[in-house]
Design an enzyme around this catalytic site. Structure first.
Site, PDB file in Angstrom:
ATOM      1  N   GLU A  42     -35.515 -16.223  19.370  1.00 44.72           N
ATOM      2  CA  GLU A  42     -34.519 -16.688  19.377  1.00 44.72           C
ATOM      3  C   GLU A  42     -34.431 -18.632  18.579  1.00 44.72           C
ATOM      4  O   GLU A  42     -35.131 -19.583  19.997  1.00 44.72           O
ATOM      5  CB  GLU A  42     -33.833 -16.928  21.147  1.00 44.72           C
ATOM      6  CG  GLU A  42     -33.331 -15.934  21.436  1.00 44.72           C
ATOM      7  CD  GLU A  42     -32.740 -15.770  22.700  1.00 44.72           C
ATOM      8  OE1 GLU A  42     -32.357 -16.706  23.344  1.00 44.72           O
ATOM      9  OE2 GLU A  42     -32.532 -14.793  23.276  1.00 44.72           O
ATOM     10  N   GLU A  85     -32.988  -8.009  21.890  1.00 38.78           N
ATOM     11  CA  GLU A  85     -32.717  -8.375  23.167  1.00 38.78           C
ATOM     12  C   GLU A  85     -31.020  -8.875  24.151  1.00 38.78           C
ATOM     13  O   GLU A  85     -30.454  -9.271  22.700  1.00 38.78           O
ATOM     14  CB  GLU A  85     -33.146  -9.905  24.097  1.00 38.78           C
ATOM     15  CG  GLU A  85     -33.197 -10.071  25.040  1.00 38.78           C
ATOM     16  CD  GLU A  85     -34.132 -11.921  25.370  1.00 38.78           C
ATOM     17  OE1 GLU A  85     -34.755 -11.546  24.517  1.00 38.78           O
ATOM     18  OE2 GLU A  85     -33.626 -12.625  25.792  1.00 38.78           O
TER      19      GLU A  85
END
Length: 673
Positions: free
Chosen positions: A363, A457
């Site tokens: 991320e 995710e």
């Protein structure tokens, strides 16, 4: 995951011939000794006379040969038929590949033996006997050709529904030596996926969890059935997607671990086997935090041991595994040197593995996908791609995107495929109680631009990994992913006291065998979701009717879609009604699902016809066919396999369409007869 700087991340405390024979017949597509990409055997050719005949439009007919077999060459490695570049993969369809194969068989390596006078070939003085032998043999060939043609014709007519929207083979591959083939060669997979509607609950488990595992044969495991994965085009999907070794689209349903520096106890064969056998999971994601007490903070040795144990467990079970360099809340270039060494090591170690994928940054945040600075996400990912490919691995690589992997729509301006890299996908992350249409629309934009997406995710909780859950939005997200064959990994396999954990905090089981008492809301929802998907796809593949009447396949239209229009049957079959709803809208186009419901006590047999007005242009229709079209009026009739609507059941068809309106366009004046 987003959060205030001073908030605790509950996803991580700061935050996977016999030789010499006279006559033999073999199927060119079943020849393990074929040269990759052709039907021709490797080696110097057969000694003696060899006659061959190839039947069928697809280049997969039977070759009939006389004389000793050619020497066997080395078998093609698994995945050797994978597309080398997404832009060059199956969008062109199977016909191009088959034409290439046919050309190689007729113009490539010789299939005949050595010339007259060579050892094993009749001499001039024995030519009459040889001619007689050949005439007899030729008669046998003709008889076999006729018989084979009849069988092939019957198989062709019986195997495929009356539907032109069949799967485009991304890269036709040789069948494995055990004869296993694609699980859905003759199924309209895109239509099957688009008809899916998630009904998963987070409160009540819809499937039994006994804690028992299964003895599954290697060729019946996920990897055994699907083999090496690649990225390529598949008919019926907007963007490139995951393709299995048989050339068919395939979706990964993965469980993501929590940070393995905190929860290594769940990385074991027992835990993974329970996920495979009872949860409907086919892949595991190993979250290797780079910071937060992780790999670059002095814990590399123990994490390496956990990674390798996890990969081995997944390999033993025939599951896929994603090795995730879990960068969080920073520019991934900050740890690029360590990441480069990490991926060089693991790409080389697992270069020959069919089941390993890599995620190079989890991320990234505050860093644009591309700005030309050399310090952007694109530059980092390009460096990791060079390292992984340089180490000998052609595995799928997942690249994170900006803003906690939410800005996947930015990739289209500078995709890595433009630099010649294949088998690349881009991450989108979401949390259902925080992320709604804004992020869904980013996904739709990315797909429309041809970006291959992997949701590496997600959770059903808030973006912090804790707080409330939103089951309805989670199910809507799953429908969007399934309809586009987007693979996913759910966070997280742990008993952390947070709503995104699969297990309740009081659960002490770490090696599988979980029952309903061990599961949190997320755990219950995940089992329900993956089991529903698993059984739905299996039913659809086994029987076309399973796509409508199999387990979990007949949920009502999504409540988040436009309100359906419903009209009673115009010809007096009052028990059959029709409704239509828009399930996806990307501005210039949309996807529409039409449902016929038989609320009566007897079957509606003999077929059906639906008429409606639609202010758009249908570009593709599945599970039915357009009988007529005049102006904005469409008439659609059933497919062979859904002509009967059982009492109390539904059948569906759907279509994609272009439209001028900025708002969704729903079919109007719907009637069924």
């Amino acid at each position: 995951m987003t959060m205030a700087d001073d908030d605790m991340d509950t996803r991580g405390f700061d935050d996977y011939d016999p030789t010499g024979g006279v006559f033999f017949v073999h199927d060119a597509t079943q020849d393990d000794d074929s040269a990759p990409g052709t039907g021709a055997p490797q080696g110097d050719g057969a000694a003696g006379v060899a006659l061959s005949a190839d039947f069928g439009a697809s280049g997969s007919g039977t070759a009939v040969e006389f004389g000793p077999a050619a020497p066997a060459g080395p078998a093609a490695p698994a995945g050797s038929m994978a597309p080398s570049n997404p832009a060059e993969s199956t969008g062109s369809g199977a016909s191009d590949a088959d034409a290439s194969r046919s050309a190689s068989e007729t113009q490539g390596e010789p299939r005949t033996g050595e010339g007259e006078g060579s050892e094993g070939v009749p001499s001039h003085t024995k030519r009459r006997g040889a001619i007689a032998g050949i005439v007899i043999a030729a008669a046998v060939v003709i008889a076999l050709c006729v018989a084979f043609g009849i069988v092939r014709a019957r198989r062709s007519s019986d195997a495929t529904p009356a539907n032109t929207n069949t799967i485009t083979q991304a890269a036709p591959s040789e069948s494995s030596s055990d004869g296993s083939t694609s699980p859905h060669n003759d199924v309209d997979y895109a239509a099957l996926m688009r008809a899916f509607q998630s009904t998963a609950s987070g409160d009540t488990l819809a499937y039994d969890l006994t804690g028992a595992t299964k003895d599954v044969a290697a060729d019946a495991t996920p990897v055994g059935m699907h083999g090496k994965l690649s990225v390529g085009d598949a008919e019926g999907f907007q963007a490139p997607t995951i393709i299995d070794e048989h050339g068919n689209p395939f979706q990964l349903h993965a469980a993501s671990t929590h940070g393995i520096q905190w929860f290594p106890q769940y990385v074991n064969k027992g835990a993974f086997q329970s996920l495979r056998d009872e949860w409907g999971i086919n892949a595991v994601r190993l979250a290797v935090y780079a910071r937060e007490g992780g790999y670059t903070d002095g814990d590399a040795a123990s994490m390496d041991a956990t990674i390798q144990a996890g990969v081995q467990a997944a390999t033993d079970l025939g599951m896929y595994v994603i090795i995730d360099w879990h960068s969080l809340n920073y520019n991934p270039n900050d740890t690029a040197d360590q990441a480069d060494q990490f991926f060089a090591t693991y790409a080389q170690k697992y270069a020959a593995s069919d089941n390993v994928l890599f995620e190079v940054c989890n991320e990234p945040t505050g860093t644009p996908w591309y700005d030309g600075s050399g310090n952007d996400i694109y530059s980092y990912c390009s460096r990791m791609m060079a390292t992984i490919r340089g180490a000998g691995s052609d595995a799928i690589v997942i690249c994170g995107t900006n803003t906690w992997s939410q800005d996947v729509d930015e990739v289209a301006s500078k995709p890595l495929k433009d630099d010649g890299y294949a088998n690349v996908m881009y991450a989108l992350h979401f949390y259902a109680a925080s992320h709604y249409d804004e992020i869904k629309n980013k996904l739709r934009t990315a797909l429309e631009s041809g970006t291959p997406v992997f949701v590496s995710e997600f959770g059903i909780s808030e973006e912090s990994g804790d707080g409330q859950t939103d089951i309805a939005n989670a199910n809507d997200w799953i429908d969007l992913l399934v309809h586009n064959n987007i693979s996913f990994a759910c966070w997280s396999l742990s008993n952390l006291d947070a709503s995104s954990a699969y297990l309740v905090a009081s659960s002490t089981k770490t090696d599988g065998g979980w029952t309903v008492d061990d599961l949190s809301t997320t755990g219950i929802w995940l089992v329900n979701t993956c089991r529903q998907l698993d059984e739905y796809i299996a039913a659809g593949v086994a029987n076309a009717d399973g796509a409508q009447e199999g387990s979990g396949s007949t949920a009502s239209p999504s409540a988040s879609a436009d309100q359906p229009t419903e009209t009673q049957d115009a010809t007096g079959s009052a028990d059959v009604a029709v409704s239509a709803s828009v399930t996806q809208d990307w501005g210039s186009g949309e996807t529409v699902e039409v449902t016929l419901t038989n609320s009566g006590g007897s079957d509606h047999a003999g077929g059906w016809t639906v008429e409606f007005d639609f202010d758009g242009t249908i570009t593709k229709l599945w599970s039915g066919s357009v009988a007529s079209h005049s102006g904005n009026h469409y008439v659609v009739t059933n497919a062979d396999y859904n002509a009967t609507i059982a009492a109390g059941a539904t059948v569906d068809f759907g279509f994609t369409a272009d439209k001028a309106s900025a708002s969704s366009v729903t079919p109007a004046n719907c009637t069924v007869h």
